[in-house]
Motif scaffolding. Sequence first.
Motif, PDB file in Angstrom:
ATOM      1  N   VAL A   1       0.833  -1.198   0.000  1.00  0.00           N
ATOM      2  CA  VAL A   1       0.000   0.000   0.000  1.00  0.00           C
ATOM      3  C   VAL A   1       0.872   1.253   0.000  1.00  0.00           C
ATOM      4  O   VAL A   1       2.009   1.244   0.471  1.00  0.00           O
ATOM      5  CB  VAL A   1      -0.965   0.037   1.206  1.00  0.00           C
ATOM      6  N   MET A   2       0.295   2.312  -0.547  1.00  0.00           N
ATOM      7  CA  MET A   2       0.902   3.640  -0.528  1.00  0.00           C
ATOM      8  C   MET A   2       0.196   4.438   0.566  1.00  0.00           C
ATOM      9  O   MET A   2      -1.036   4.446   0.638  1.00  0.00           O
ATOM     10  CB  MET A   2       0.734   4.285  -1.905  1.00  0.00           C
ATOM     11  N   LEU A   3       0.953   5.103   1.436  1.00  0.00           N
ATOM     12  CA  LEU A   3       0.414   5.803   2.596  1.00  0.00           C
ATOM     13  C   LEU A   3       0.742   7.282   2.535  1.00  0.00           C
ATOM     14  O   LEU A   3       1.852   7.662   2.141  1.00  0.00           O
ATOM     15  CB  LEU A   3       0.990   5.210   3.885  1.00  0.00           C
ATOM     16  N   TRP A   4      -0.206   8.119   2.946  1.00  0.00           N
ATOM     17  CA  TRP A   4       0.051   9.562   3.012  1.00  0.00           C
ATOM     18  C   TRP A   4      -0.852  10.202   4.056  1.00  0.00           C
ATOM     19  O   TRP A   4      -1.888   9.650   4.438  1.00  0.00           O
ATOM     20  CB  TRP A   4      -0.122  10.220   1.656  1.00  0.00           C
ATOM     21  N   HIS A   5      -0.477  11.402   4.481  1.00  0.00           N
ATOM     22  CA  HIS A   5      -1.180  12.109   5.546  1.00  0.00           C
ATOM     23  C   HIS A   5      -2.277  13.006   4.971  1.00  0.00           C
ATOM     24  O   HIS A   5      -2.232  13.406   3.804  1.00  0.00           O
ATOM     25  CB  HIS A   5      -0.177  12.954   6.347  1.00  0.00           C
ATOM     26  N   GLU A   6      -3.214  13.341   5.810  1.00  0.00           N
ATOM     27  CA  GLU A   6      -4.324  14.217   5.419  1.00  0.00           C
ATOM     28  C   GLU A   6      -3.832  15.561   4.883  1.00  0.00           C
ATOM     29  O   GLU A   6      -4.443  16.148   3.987  1.00  0.00           O
ATOM     30  CB  GLU A   6      -5.246  14.441   6.630  1.00  0.00           C
TER      31      GLU A   6
END
Length: 297
Positions: free
Chosen positions: A273-278
């Motif tokens: 998965v690719m993860l990022w912040h709001e």
Amino acid sequence: MINLQQLDLNLLVTLDVLLVEQNVTRAARRLNLSQPSVSVHLAKLRETFGDPLLLPGPRGMIPTPRAEELRTPLRLALDALSHAISPAAPFDPSTSSHTWRVAASDYGESTALLPALPGLRLMSPGSRLAVLASVPSLIARQAEQGEIDLAFHTREGSPPGLHRRVLFAERYVLVGRAGHPRLTGTPTLAQFCALDQVIVSPDGGGFQGITDITLAKAGLARRVVLSVPHFLLVMSALAATDLVAMLPSRLVRNSPALRVVEPPVEVEGFELVMLWHERTHRDPAHQWLRAHIAASV
């Protein structure tokens, strides 16, 4: 109660940078200010909040509990303000000089970033990409504080509270050197367990993994004679010896020096998965990068 009408916004910007750098000299360099100016800002902040905020420590400055309370809401508030006053212009990758910071393991580098790199250089030649070593326990904090823009991790065990997108599902295959005398086809379970094998242990020194757990359920065990922290070393070790390894299939799709066969045991795969912040969720530049990577894998 702090009167916002009397509070200098620049002081909050200084505090935000100080909380990240925890060093007046580095903060001054990042803010393009002199060190005395940053020290003056810090003195005003201490007076405003009635708290020392940052105290001298052996390797820089140590935030007080009050400063730690301010860290996240201050960063989110400044991000929101920056977004509110920025022009809503569409992102043009061909003219961008953006710098992206991405955390990835060597597996993520090979399977997610490397396929995206040619298109990134072609479509956005003025941009820059910084790849940082992935430390799973730090991903959430790094994303929250703006130290990274993206991270790659297996879906299982990925930190909560971040946006995520599944890039692909991965499975395991049995790999050895090209011409390996015992990999002319899928070995039997007994033959497989007798082979000298390599395992990747990201935490270092482990000799058991998902394959061993699967075998143990059937009352079997294999011979793991080498444990390494990175996939790159595994590939070199396999090519130079008669060792074999259970590896993610995408890692060895185009490796002429290696032979790939189906294993005699079915081992549960994983999803990357690719993860990022709001804070970057709606940013056009980051949306473009995420879409490009997803389309490239």
